[in-house]
Design an enzyme around this catalytic site. Sequence first.
Site: not given
Length: 294
Positions: A54, A98, A121
Amino acid sequence: MTAQIIDGKETAKALRQSIAGEVAKIKETVGVTPGLAVVLVGADPASEVYVKNKAKQTVEVGMTSFEHRLPEETTESDLLSLIDQLNNDTSVHGILVQLPVPKHIDERKVISAIDPAKDVDGFHPINAGRLATGQKALVPCTPVGCVILAKQAQADLTGLNAVVIGRSNIVGKPVAQLLLQENCTVTIAHSRTQNLPEIVRQADLVVAAAGQCEIVKGDWIKPGAIVIDVGIHRTVNDLGKTKLKGDVAFDEAVETAGHITPVPGGVGPMTIACLLRNSVVACARLNGLPDPVL
Ligand code: NAD
């Protein structure tokens, strides 16, 4: 009939190029560099790989990457303080924690602590609610990637019978919402669904996100259907060689489908590209700019 392969790698590459263009435009218009903060708690090797990828791709499109690696024993309140700090940091436009977080930390609390405007997200209940009610939202990355890939096969999905296998908050539910917005007739199948093969046989578009290796067999696929395979399973053959497989028995389904995504090289590469897309969208909105067309 052999299906056309929907190339997720190439599609993701093209998307990243458009994102780089939008990043440059934002810099030029308002003098702001979009910034994405990724928080990793603990040392899960798979998560470490995702976070590295990422960060690398974030920098490649011209954005700033902020990485926060916290030890496994980090307390929930310390993590929430960091999120609060990132919420208030004007150089950060996207925040991603995460998942999974260690068991002593409440994942829902963490997700709800992120400013919905920076929730790249798309897991915050406000964004899930906005998506469900057809309002401007930040939408989970993998589902956005699935729809972009389906539209590579057929630009207008209107009227298609779509079957989504899986009802998770991360994939199944948001992908179903997006397909509704695309005017599909959507069925959501799950672990308690009866007669799954029969239901899938009715589908013009199948999104397989059950997390079960090769559960979808070739003879479940309607001839000519679009098949989007979200599953990722690491398998080892008799010779000890590792192979990634999906939720769809690809070698069988490719004979019947019209278009199909492979594993690897299908949905996987789209997820990070869509995360970058969400970060640029979040940055534009936070700076009062119109949504980039991506
Ligand atoms: P999950 O375990 O949270 O949800 C799985 C869903 O499938 C559940 O809703 C369950 O009801 C349903 N299900 C389970 N067994 C079933 C069965 N036998 N028949 C019908 N439905 C069944 O998983 P998830 O987070 O939604 O992920 C699904 C898959 O997608 C996993 O393989 C995951 O690794 C993969 N994934 C890939 C990406 C990517 O970037 N490619 C991203 C997220 C998830």
